[in-house]
Design a protein around this motif. Sequence first.
Motif, PDB file in Angstrom:
ATOM      1  N   GLY A  40      34.961 -45.418  60.001  1.00 14.32           N
ATOM      2  CA  GLY A  40      33.706 -44.770  60.372  1.00 14.32           C
ATOM      3  C   GLY A  40      32.852 -44.464  59.153  1.00 14.32           C
ATOM      4  O   GLY A  40      33.355 -44.290  58.044  1.00 14.32           O
ATOM      5  N   VAL A  41      31.537 -44.393  59.386  1.00 14.87           N
ATOM      6  CA  VAL A  41      30.584 -44.031  58.328  1.00 14.87           C
ATOM      7  C   VAL A  41      30.331 -42.527  58.440  1.00 14.87           C
ATOM      8  O   VAL A  41      29.739 -42.069  59.419  1.00 14.87           O
ATOM      9  N   CYS A  42      30.797 -41.790  57.430  1.00 15.74           N
ATOM     10  CA  CYS A  42      30.684 -40.315  57.439  1.00 15.74           C
ATOM     11  C   CYS A  42      29.568 -39.904  56.499  1.00 15.74           C
ATOM     12  O   CYS A  42      29.257 -40.601  55.533  1.00 15.74           O
ATOM     13  N   HIS A  43      28.997 -38.736  56.754  1.00 20.33           N
ATOM     14  CA  HIS A  43      27.915 -38.258  55.877  1.00 20.33           C
ATOM     15  C   HIS A  43      28.405 -38.097  54.429  1.00 20.33           C
ATOM     16  O   HIS A  43      27.638 -38.239  53.484  1.00 20.33           O
ATOM     17  N   THR A  44      29.688 -37.834  54.264  1.00 21.77           N
ATOM     18  CA  THR A  44      30.227 -37.666  52.906  1.00 21.77           C
ATOM     19  C   THR A  44      30.113 -38.968  52.100  1.00 21.77           C
ATOM     20  O   THR A  44      29.928 -38.930  50.881  1.00 21.77           O
ATOM     21  N   ASP A  45      30.193 -40.119  52.754  1.00 21.82           N
ATOM     22  CA  ASP A  45      29.971 -41.393  52.038  1.00 21.82           C
ATOM     23  C   ASP A  45      28.566 -41.429  51.447  1.00 21.82           C
ATOM     24  O   ASP A  45      28.358 -41.900  50.329  1.00 21.82           O
ATOM     25  N   LEU A  46      27.626 -40.928  52.230  1.00 27.29           N
ATOM     26  CA  LEU A  46      26.238 -40.881  51.747  1.00 27.29           C
ATOM     27  C   LEU A  46      26.110 -39.876  50.598  1.00 27.29           C
ATOM     28  O   LEU A  46      25.437 -40.146  49.598  1.00 27.29           O
ATOM     29  N   HIS A  47      26.812 -38.730  50.700  1.00 25.67           N
ATOM     30  CA  HIS A  47      26.818 -37.761  49.580  1.00 25.67           C
ATOM     31  C   HIS A  47      27.321 -38.450  48.302  1.00 25.67           C
ATOM     32  O   HIS A  47      26.786 -38.237  47.221  1.00 25.67           O
ATOM     33  N   TYR A  48      28.362 -39.267  48.426  1.00 26.25           N
ATOM     34  CA  TYR A  48      28.872 -40.005  47.246  1.00 26.25           C
ATOM     35  C   TYR A  48      27.782 -40.912  46.681  1.00 26.25           C
ATOM     36  O   TYR A  48      27.519 -40.915  45.485  1.00 26.25           O
ATOM     37  N   ARG A  49      27.162 -41.688  47.554  1.00 30.55           N
ATOM     38  CA  ARG A  49      26.142 -42.637  47.104  1.00 30.55           C
ATOM     39  C   ARG A  49      24.994 -41.925  46.406  1.00 30.55           C
ATOM     40  O   ARG A  49      24.407 -42.443  45.466  1.00 30.55           O
ATOM     41  N   GLU A  50      24.697 -40.711  46.873  1.00 33.20           N
ATOM     42  CA  GLU A  50      23.586 -39.962  46.279  1.00 33.20           C
ATOM     43  C   GLU A  50      23.993 -39.211  45.023  1.00 33.20           C
ATOM     44  O   GLU A  50      23.189 -38.503  44.425  1.00 33.20           O
ATOM     45  N   GLY A  51      25.250 -39.357  44.621  1.00 30.50           N
ATOM     46  CA  GLY A  51      25.711 -38.709  43.392  1.00 30.50           C
ATOM     47  C   GLY A  51      25.918 -37.221  43.551  1.00 30.50           C
ATOM     48  O   GLY A  51      26.044 -36.513  42.553  1.00 30.50           O
ATOM     49  N   VAL A  72      32.636 -20.189  59.620  1.00 33.83           N
ATOM     50  CA  VAL A  72      33.368 -21.300  59.016  1.00 33.83           C
ATOM     51  C   VAL A  72      32.358 -22.298  58.465  1.00 33.83           C
ATOM     52  O   VAL A  72      31.557 -22.862  59.214  1.00 33.83           O
ATOM     53  N   GLN A  73      32.400 -22.499  57.156  1.00 41.38           N
ATOM     54  CA  GLN A  73      31.515 -23.486  56.534  1.00 41.38           C
ATOM     55  C   GLN A  73      32.291 -24.785  56.399  1.00 41.38           C
ATOM     56  O   GLN A  73      33.276 -24.868  55.668  1.00 41.38           O
ATOM     57  N   VAL A  74      31.834 -25.803  57.119  1.00 35.97           N
ATOM     58  CA  VAL A  74      32.478 -27.128  56.998  1.00 35.97           C
ATOM     59  C   VAL A  74      31.488 -28.126  56.405  1.00 35.97           C
ATOM     60  O   VAL A  74      31.877 -29.105  55.773  1.00 35.97           O
ATOM     61  N   GLY A  75      30.183 -27.860  56.536  1.00 38.07           N
ATOM     62  CA  GLY A  75      29.163 -28.710  55.912  1.00 38.07           C
ATOM     63  C   GLY A  75      29.280 -28.642  54.394  1.00 38.07           C
ATOM     64  O   GLY A  75      29.564 -27.579  53.850  1.00 38.07           O
ATOM     65  N   VAL A  76      29.081 -29.759  53.728  1.00 38.68           N
ATOM     66  CA  VAL A  76      29.240 -29.830  52.262  1.00 38.68           C
ATOM     67  C   VAL A  76      27.874 -29.668  51.603  1.00 38.68           C
ATOM     68  O   VAL A  76      26.978 -30.482  51.838  1.00 38.68           O
ATOM     69  N   PRO A  77      27.701 -28.613  50.780  1.00 38.13           N
ATOM     70  CA  PRO A  77      26.410 -28.430  50.127  1.00 38.13           C
ATOM     71  C   PRO A  77      26.251 -29.326  48.903  1.00 38.13           C
ATOM     72  O   PRO A  77      27.227 -29.831  48.355  1.00 38.13           O
ATOM     73  N   ASP A  78      25.007 -29.465  48.498  1.00 38.78           N
ATOM     74  CA  ASP A  78      24.673 -30.123  47.242  1.00 38.78           C
ATOM     75  C   ASP A  78      24.966 -29.119  46.115  1.00 38.78           C
ATOM     76  O   ASP A  78      24.766 -27.927  46.304  1.00 38.78           O
ATOM     77  N   PRO A  79      25.432 -29.577  44.942  1.00 37.48           N
ATOM     78  CA  PRO A  79      25.788 -28.622  43.879  1.00 37.48           C
ATOM     79  C   PRO A  79      24.636 -27.733  43.418  1.00 37.48           C
ATOM     80  O   PRO A  79      24.861 -26.678  42.824  1.00 37.48           O
TER      81      PRO A  79
END
Length: 361
Positions: free
Chosen positions: A40-51, A276-283
């Motif tokens: 599956g294509v997860c949003h975290t893959d996109l987070h990786y691509r965006e650095g 519960v925070q499960v969404g991954v924030p930008d640094p």
Amino acid sequence: MSHTVRGVVAAGKGAPVRVEQIVVPDPGPGEALVRVKACGVCHTDLHYREGSINDNFPFLLGHEAAGLIEAVGDGVDGLAPGDYVIIAWRAPCGTCRSCRRGRPWYCFDSRNATQAMTLADGTRLSPALGIGAFAELTLVAAGQAVKVDPAARPEAAGLVGCGVMAGFGAAVNTGGVQRGDSVAVIGCGGVGNAAIAGATIAGARKVIAVDVDPRKLEWARRFGATDVVNATETDPVEAIKALTGGNGADVVIEAVGRPETYRQAFFARDLAGTLVQVGVPDPSMTIELPMIELFGRGGALKSSWYGDCLPSRDFPLLIDLYLSGRLDLDGFVSETIGLDDVEEAFARMQRGEVLRSVVVL
Ligand SMILES: NC(=O)c1ccc[n+]([C@@H]2O[C@H](COP(=O)([O-])OP(=O)(O)OC[C@H]3O[C@@H](n4cnc5c(N)ncnc54)[C@H](O)[C@@H]3O)[C@@H](O)[C@H]2O)c1
Ligand SMILES: [Zn+2]
Ligand SMILES: [Zn+2]
């Protein structure tokens, strides 16, 4: 021996991903080589691509996969070629301070393959979440490969490897949702809808779905939402309160990863409620809250890493719920695509057109 296969690589910050020839070694001691069937294509893959995860480009993307064991290295027990597995990004080490305290679902030293997968020129690839499964073959630590019932089709089963487990576990494991609780989920993508499904299965009396996209809210109803709130039309905090007798929800799950939705989740709780925070924030993101509200509202502010799951315990359980018709994994599969279509799948994810695009190999 090594294998040259196709894999989806993110070469640099924001650059479109490309299918490249990658080199995957045969498994060494404690490793397993997996022939990927679906990922599956997860949003975290996109987070990786965006650095926004780290700068260790190039990344081999993909981390929500099911496949068949192709080969195992020396010293691997309980896993054999042909076994049907879901790949986990947590393989508890058994010896870190968390594992030794009997909390392997937080393992601080989770296992990955020791050998590197590379580009054809020898450049070392960083596999997303220690997996890298947008590829025909991938190399993982044997403990990352969790056997499940092969009756579950790979497009659906693979999603348990990240987004579904993260969302389901955020509700059931981290949030501890119980029979009779009121629950609100902010952000109803793959992860948020899995939280809705988990809360429903756990017996929540009310499950409120919040999103900015009406399509997501329609899907949320399918997974068990009893009420839906479009945050572009109504203030979500006020709406959640109105739906819970003016009090707020017992458990609020933030599945977007932004300061404004975290703040909404904080204020949409009942007294002594759990966030519960499960969404991954930008640094770069920060949040400011009045300390008196932190104290005065009581309860718990928790983060959920991978739904605090224990893959060897939870993956077979979720697959059994699926096979018995109680967890609609098929409902998360919006489309099946090829390896060449991942970049377009990111765009579709950003446009909100899909819950999950799933690469089928
Ligand atoms: N903690 C973990 O272990 C873990 C695991 C997997 C994914 N994640 C993270 O969870 C998050 C969600 O992942 P996903 O795959 O479901 O992503 P997604 O893009 O499919 O879903 C995000 C959803 O949030 C909605 N949204 C955006 N802004 C909003 C707002 N202001 N208010 C309400 N809703 C809003 C979008 O419309 C979308 O439906 C991502 O940050 C991802 O990285 C965390
Ligand atoms: Zn450990
Ligand atoms: Zn993921």
